[in-house]
Design a protein around this motif. Structure first.
Motif, PDB file in Angstrom:
ATOM      1  N   GLY A 280       0.793  -1.229   0.000  1.00 21.29           N
ATOM      2  CA  GLY A 280       0.000   0.000   0.000  1.00 21.29           C
ATOM      3  C   GLY A 280       0.817   1.266   0.000  1.00 21.29           C
ATOM      4  N   GLY A 281       2.067   1.192  -0.408  1.00 24.62           N
ATOM      5  CA  GLY A 281       2.899   2.391  -0.479  1.00 24.62           C
ATOM      6  C   GLY A 281       4.098   2.308   0.445  1.00 24.62           C
ATOM      7  N   THR A 282       5.289   2.521  -0.100  1.00 21.69           N
ATOM      8  CA  THR A 282       6.526   2.409   0.676  1.00 21.69           C
ATOM      9  C   THR A 282       7.497   3.482   0.214  1.00 21.69           C
ATOM     10  OG1 THR A 282       6.241   0.007   0.821  1.00 21.69           O
ATOM     11  CG2 THR A 282       8.410   0.874   1.354  1.00 21.69           C
ATOM     12  N   THR A 283       8.150   4.168   1.174  1.00 21.34           N
ATOM     13  CA  THR A 283       9.166   5.160   0.848  1.00 21.34           C
ATOM     14  C   THR A 283      10.538   4.599   1.183  1.00 21.34           C
ATOM     15  OG1 THR A 283       7.662   7.011   1.256  1.00 21.34           O
ATOM     16  CG2 THR A 283      10.020   7.493   1.300  1.00 21.34           C
ATOM     17  N   ILE A 284      11.425   4.580   0.181  1.00 21.34           N
ATOM     18  CA  ILE A 284      12.771   4.037   0.351  1.00 21.34           C
ATOM     19  C   ILE A 284      13.767   5.042  -0.203  1.00 21.34           C
ATOM     20  CG2 ILE A 284      14.354   2.173  -0.260  1.00 21.34           C
ATOM     21  CD1 ILE A 284      11.897   0.360  -0.577  1.00 21.34           C
ATOM     22  N   ASN A 285      14.695   5.483   0.666  1.00 21.57           N
ATOM     23  CA  ASN A 285      15.727   6.445   0.264  1.00 21.57           C
ATOM     24  C   ASN A 285      15.126   7.677  -0.416  1.00 21.57           C
ATOM     25  OD1 ASN A 285      17.740   4.688   1.220  1.00 21.57           O
ATOM     26  ND2 ASN A 285      17.863   3.630  -0.757  1.00 21.57           N
ATOM     27  N   GLY A 286      14.029   8.157   0.137  1.00 18.76           N
ATOM     28  CA  GLY A 286      13.402   9.368  -0.370  1.00 18.76           C
ATOM     29  C   GLY A 286      12.479   9.185  -1.543  1.00 18.76           C
ATOM     30  N   THR A 287      12.398   7.976  -2.079  1.00 15.84           N
ATOM     31  CA  THR A 287      11.515   7.687  -3.207  1.00 15.84           C
ATOM     32  C   THR A 287      10.290   6.934  -2.705  1.00 15.84           C
ATOM     33  OG1 THR A 287      13.381   7.529  -4.744  1.00 15.84           O
ATOM     34  CG2 THR A 287      11.285   6.545  -5.442  1.00 15.84           C
ATOM     35  N   THR A 288       9.105   7.438  -3.042  1.00 18.69           N
ATOM     36  CA  THR A 288       7.863   6.802  -2.625  1.00 18.69           C
ATOM     37  C   THR A 288       7.318   5.949  -3.752  1.00 18.69           C
ATOM     38  OG1 THR A 288       7.309   8.594  -1.102  1.00 18.69           O
ATOM     39  CG2 THR A 288       5.499   7.167  -1.825  1.00 18.69           C
ATOM     40  N   TYR A 289       7.078   4.679  -3.426  1.00 17.07           N
ATOM     41  CA  TYR A 289       6.509   3.737  -4.382  1.00 17.07           C
ATOM     42  C   TYR A 289       5.064   3.488  -3.977  1.00 17.07           C
ATOM     43  CZ  TYR A 289      11.453   2.882  -5.304  1.00 17.07           C
ATOM     44  OH  TYR A 289      12.788   3.028  -5.616  1.00 17.07           O
ATOM     45  N   ASP A 290       4.186   3.481  -4.949  1.00 18.92           N
ATOM     46  CA  ASP A 290       2.775   3.249  -4.646  1.00 18.92           C
ATOM     47  C   ASP A 290       2.233   2.134  -5.530  1.00 18.92           C
ATOM     48  OD1 ASP A 290       2.330   4.398  -7.154  1.00 18.92           O
ATOM     49  OD2 ASP A 290       1.854   6.365  -6.313  1.00 18.92           O
ATOM     50  N   LEU A 291       0.919   2.047  -5.580  1.00 21.65           N
ATOM     51  CA  LEU A 291       0.255   0.959  -6.282  1.00 21.65           C
ATOM     52  C   LEU A 291       0.646   0.871  -7.755  1.00 21.65           C
ATOM     53  CD1 LEU A 291      -1.956  -1.231  -5.791  1.00 21.65           C
ATOM     54  CD2 LEU A 291      -3.625   0.436  -6.588  1.00 21.65           C
ATOM     55  N   SER A 292       1.137   1.962  -8.316  1.00 27.40           N
ATOM     56  CA  SER A 292       1.452   1.983  -9.751  1.00 27.40           C
ATOM     57  C   SER A 292       2.563   1.012 -10.119  1.00 27.40           C
ATOM     58  CB  SER A 292       1.835   3.400 -10.188  1.00 27.40           C
ATOM     59  OG  SER A 292       3.016   3.827  -9.526  1.00 27.40           O
ATOM     60  N   ILE A 293       3.368   0.556  -9.145  1.00 24.77           N
ATOM     61  CA  ILE A 293       4.427  -0.395  -9.478  1.00 24.77           C
ATOM     62  C   ILE A 293       3.875  -1.806  -9.646  1.00 24.77           C
ATOM     63  CG2 ILE A 293       6.078   0.988  -8.172  1.00 24.77           C
ATOM     64  CD1 ILE A 293       6.180  -1.311  -6.138  1.00 24.77           C
ATOM     65  N   CYS A 294       2.634  -2.018  -9.258  1.00 25.62           N
ATOM     66  CA  CYS A 294       2.051  -3.363  -9.334  1.00 25.62           C
ATOM     67  C   CYS A 294       1.329  -3.549 -10.665  1.00 25.62           C
ATOM     68  CB  CYS A 294       1.026  -3.569  -8.215  1.00 25.62           C
ATOM     69  SG  CYS A 294       1.668  -3.351  -6.555  1.00 25.62           S
ATOM     70  N   PRO A 295       1.602  -4.623 -11.369  1.00 27.57           N
ATOM     71  CA  PRO A 295       0.799  -4.920 -12.562  1.00 27.57           C
ATOM     72  C   PRO A 295      -0.641  -5.190 -12.156  1.00 27.57           C
ATOM     73  CG  PRO A 295       2.185  -6.786 -11.997  1.00 27.57           C
ATOM     74  CD  PRO A 295       2.610  -5.660 -11.104  1.00 27.57           C
ATOM     75  N   GLU A 296      -1.554  -5.050 -13.081  1.00 29.40           N
ATOM     76  CA  GLU A 296      -2.972  -5.235 -12.775  1.00 29.40           C
ATOM     77  C   GLU A 296      -3.242  -6.580 -12.101  1.00 29.40           C
ATOM     78  OE1 GLU A 296      -5.657  -3.388 -12.978  1.00 29.40           O
ATOM     79  OE2 GLU A 296      -4.599  -1.612 -13.698  1.00 29.40           O
ATOM     80  N   ALA A 297      -2.515  -7.598 -12.511  1.00 27.38           N
ATOM     81  CA  ALA A 297      -2.756  -8.937 -11.984  1.00 27.38           C
ATOM     82  C   ALA A 297      -2.287  -9.099 -10.542  1.00 27.38           C
ATOM     83  CB  ALA A 297      -2.073  -9.973 -12.871  1.00 27.38           C
ATOM     84  N   GLN A 298      -1.570  -8.093 -10.017  1.00 30.61           N
ATOM     85  CA  GLN A 298      -1.124  -8.169  -8.628  1.00 30.61           C
ATOM     86  C   GLN A 298      -1.795  -7.094  -7.781  1.00 30.61           C
ATOM     87  OE1 GLN A 298       3.171  -8.333  -8.532  1.00 30.61           O
ATOM     88  NE2 GLN A 298       3.243 -10.276  -9.611  1.00 30.61           N
ATOM     89  N   ARG A 299      -3.008  -6.744  -8.165  1.00 31.55           N
ATOM     90  CA  ARG A 299      -3.802  -5.785  -7.406  1.00 31.55           C
ATOM     91  C   ARG A 299      -5.144  -6.410  -7.023  1.00 31.55           C
ATOM     92  NH1 ARG A 299      -3.148  -0.161 -10.997  1.00 31.55           N
ATOM     93  NH2 ARG A 299      -0.955  -0.461 -11.550  1.00 31.55           N
ATOM     94  N   ASN A 300      -5.819  -5.756  -6.108  1.00 32.41           N
ATOM     95  CA  ASN A 300      -7.217  -6.075  -5.783  1.00 32.41           C
ATOM     96  C   ASN A 300      -7.419  -7.550  -5.397  1.00 32.41           C
ATOM     97  OD1 ASN A 300      -9.838  -5.229  -5.353  1.00 32.41           O
ATOM     98  ND2 ASN A 300     -10.498  -5.696  -7.441  1.00 32.41           N
ATOM     99  N   PHE A 301      -6.519  -8.085  -4.548  1.00 34.10           N
ATOM    100  CA  PHE A 301      -6.672  -9.432  -3.975  1.00 34.10           C
ATOM    101  C   PHE A 301      -6.671 -10.536  -5.037  1.00 34.10           C
ATOM    102  CE2 PHE A 301      -8.426  -6.550  -0.822  1.00 34.10           C
ATOM    103  CZ  PHE A 301      -7.949  -7.050   0.381  1.00 34.10           C
ATOM    104  N   THR A 302      -6.060 -10.290  -6.191  1.00 33.88           N
ATOM    105  CA  THR A 302      -6.135 -11.255  -7.292  1.00 33.88           C
ATOM    106  C   THR A 302      -5.571 -12.613  -6.911  1.00 33.88           C
ATOM    107  OG1 THR A 302      -6.065  -9.513  -8.966  1.00 33.88           O
ATOM    108  CG2 THR A 302      -5.449 -11.721  -9.677  1.00 33.88           C
ATOM    109  N   SER A 303      -4.381 -12.641  -6.341  1.00 28.82           N
ATOM    110  CA  SER A 303      -3.779 -13.923  -5.976  1.00 28.82           C
ATOM    111  C   SER A 303      -4.605 -14.632  -4.915  1.00 28.82           C
ATOM    112  CB  SER A 303      -2.349 -13.710  -5.466  1.00 28.82           C
ATOM    113  OG  SER A 303      -1.775 -14.937  -5.079  1.00 28.82           O
ATOM    114  N   TYR A 304      -5.079 -13.897  -3.932  1.00 24.78           N
ATOM    115  CA  TYR A 304      -5.901 -14.469  -2.859  1.00 24.78           C
ATOM    116  C   TYR A 304      -7.184 -15.077  -3.422  1.00 24.78           C
ATOM    117  CZ  TYR A 304      -8.864 -14.442   1.356  1.00 24.78           C
ATOM    118  OH  TYR A 304      -9.717 -14.790   2.382  1.00 24.78           O
ATOM    119  N   ILE A 305      -7.810 -14.392  -4.349  1.00 24.97           N
ATOM    120  CA  ILE A 305      -9.053 -14.891  -4.957  1.00 24.97           C
ATOM    121  C   ILE A 305      -8.797 -16.187  -5.710  1.00 24.97           C
ATOM    122  CG2 ILE A 305     -10.770 -14.406  -6.754  1.00 24.97           C
ATOM    123  CD1 ILE A 305     -10.526 -11.429  -5.925  1.00 24.97           C
ATOM    124  N   ASN A 306      -7.680 -16.260  -6.429  1.00 33.06           N
ATOM    125  CA  ASN A 306      -7.393 -17.436  -7.245  1.00 33.06           C
ATOM    126  C   ASN A 306      -6.918 -18.628  -6.423  1.00 33.06           C
ATOM    127  OD1 ASN A 306      -7.298 -16.982 -10.467  1.00 33.06           O
ATOM    128  ND2 ASN A 306      -6.953 -15.042  -9.401  1.00 33.06           N
TER     129      ASN A 306
END
Length: 546
Positions: A247-273
């Motif tokens: 859900g968002g991580t800041t490392i060495n001043g750079t903030t990473y958010d949901l945009s780094i995740c491909p669609e298939a790794q969002r919205n509980f996809t793995s859990y659902i499958n």
């Protein structure tokens, strides 16, 4: 001497066979080798058998029967996968089974080295409603990958020594002591790959994140197989199932958010499958909210991540907490809450006296950063119904420590404490263990807290003695010691029907729930060869030699 040489040769071949067994997190040579066996109740006379393979299967099949030498029944199911997944998840629902009965099973493409029957796993169907026979369950929350890419002896808090068991090993060691395992949220912590990478613990490149997310998931499910292949593994969603980056991580001043995740790794996809919980059988929704019965207990899984209903949290009701952009999974805003009331109202408490509710996020806890860890909206959504329908005990985690609180009613401890309270007993046990270690607590702790510790990983054992008494224990994963125990009395009015052994409920004494001493512990990070497979392989080798 000749016989000794034959035995030595046989042992060498068995060791060679054992070496070919899949190592947790690795890709086997045989792409349809069945891995990650797991069970889930599917109604009062059903069981879902699931497993994963690295190759597709045309018709997933389970062979089963009451006689391990005669698996004369079979059932077929379906497969699921998603865009970035290297594996297929296969789910076969078996119905029309006898209650409280042990079955043996194997799945498609099981390689038992020449002896089909001796490679069978087992499952036991649920006890019928109205059966007051004592039994125990296990509960674990917030448990991640163990070994070189997850929790290890290098972690700062707490330290795991070479002599200690981690929680997966502890559950495997004591698997004979519980009928099923509940895990309400935060399974594997595959989404912490980013944090581990940023802290230099996971030695990979950033571009490998998509691949490592799946590797960590598969390693976790491989390591837990000694438990999930023989006990129903009943899960509920947590925040770490939502997407690939916490859900968002800041490392060495750079903030990473949901945009780094491909669609298939969002919205509980793995859990659902990956899972197949009894949402359909209980009128719930998939793996998100459902219920089931086992003997004298009604179990209810709730979703604290989305679908809280009533517009309680505005946009987050749809988005999920912490900008996860997840859900909703119901067909309308209030579906989960409406379902929960209907489900709880349907329980016949004279036949099923106990109700256990489990979800991920807490609303009574002494953790630090309360605004980020306490789910006040969960309290608003769920607590009125838990009180109305006299739920007995609630399990949740999310905060990484263990805390047993008093039975609670709208923020006030019940004056009866454990002696027939009118409110649920709340157990927070987020101490399963993973890369982040355990959490700090606020000081002073809340006045309703009755036992708190954040110095060791552990899991819960819950024993139902009879219609009116249950005991909760917190088990230290490192050595199996019991660090906290509490017995709850509720004045339930039961039907008076006898147990399956013919003992009347009024005279059933509190049974011992101590951890069994006989146990086998798997080696951290190494493949565990099950006894049936080992015996089958040995006999096959000896047959070829002689």
């Amino acid at each position: 001497m000749k016989f000794l040489n034959v035995i030595t040769a046989a042992a060498g071949l068995v060791i060679q066979v054992a070496a070919q067994i899949n190592i947790p997190g690795s890709v086997p040579e045989n792409k349809v080798e069945p891995l990650q066996h797991r069970l889930a109740y599917a109604g009062p006379t059903g069981m879902t058998v699931s497993w994963n393979t690295f190759g597709s299967i045309k018709e997933p099949t389970v062979f089963y029967g009451e006689d391990p030498w005669n698996l004369d029944s079979k059932a077929t199911g379906s497969s699921r996968t998603f865009e970035t997944s290297p594996t297929w998840a296969h789910h076969v629902k078996i119905t029309g089974l006898k209650p409280d009965t042990t079955y043996y099973y194997t799945v498609s493409n099981t390689n038992c080295y020449g002896c089909h029957e001796l490679s069978a796993y087992t499952f036991k169907t649920s006890r019928p409603v109205g059966d007051y026979t004592p039994y125990s369950i296990g509960v674990v929350i917030d448990m991640g990958v163990m070994g070189p890419y997850g929790e290890s002896v290098e972690s700062d808090y707490p330290t795991i020594t070479d002599e200690d068991s981690n929680t997966m090993q502890s559950l495997s060691r004591y698997v004979d002591g519980f009928d099923l395992l509940l895990h309400p949220g935060d399974l594997a912590y595959a989404d912490t790959w980013l944090t581990e990478w940023g802290q230099g613990y996971l030695n990979i490149s950033f571009d490998e994140g998509v691949e490592w997310y799946n590797r960590l998931l598969n390693q976790y499910y491989d390591e837990l197989q000694p438990v999930t292949s023989v006990r129903p593994y009943m899960v509920a969603p947590g925040n770490h199932e939502s997407n690939c980056d916490e859900g968002g991580t800041t490392i060495n001043g750079t903030t990473y958010d949901l945009s780094i995740c491909p669609e298939a790794q969002r919205n509980f996809t793995s859990y659902i499958n990956h899972f197949s919980m009894p949402g359909e059988e209980s009128g719930g929704v998939g793996n998100f909210w459902y219920s089931f019965d086992h003997g004298m207990v009604h179990y209810v899984a709730i979703n604290t991540e989305t679908d809280l209903g009533n517009g309680l949290i505005g946009e987050d009701d749809v988005d999920g907490p912490e900008d996860m952009h997840s859900g909703p999974f119901g067909s309308y805003e209030n579906e989960q809450i409406d379902w929960l009331e209907k489900d709880l109202a349907s329980v016949n408490r004279t036949l099923t006296p106990w109700i256990v509710v489990y979800g991920h996020r807490p609303w009574y806890a002494s953790g630090k950063n309360v605004s980020n860890t306490i789910c006040w909206n969960c309290k608003l959504a769920f607590e009125p119904l838990l009180l109305k329908y006299e739920v007995d005990i609630v399990f949740y985690g999310h905060i990484h420590m263990y805390e047993r609180n008093a039975p609670m009613r709208d923020g006030v401890a019940d004056p009866n404490e454990l002696n027939n309270p009118s409110a649920p007993l709340y157990i927070l046990n987020g101490a399963g263990g993973h890369y982040h270690g355990l959490s700090e607590y606020q000081d002073p702790i809340n006045s309703y807290s009755r036992y708190l510790q954040n110095s060791t990983f552990g899991w819960s054992k819950l024993t139902f003695h009879n219609c009116t008494h249950l005991t909760h224990e917190f088990i230290a994963s490192a050595n199996g010691s019991i660090l906290d125990t509490a017995t709850l009395y509720r004045n339930h009015t039961c039907s008076g029907e006898s147990t399956s052994s013919g003992t009347g409920t009024s005279n059933v004494s509190i049974v011992s729930s101590t951890i069994p001493s006989a146990a086998v512990e798997t080696t951290n990070g190494a493949a565990a060869l099950s006894a049936p497979v080992f015996i089958g392989g040995l006999l096959a080798v000896l047959a070829m030699i002689f």
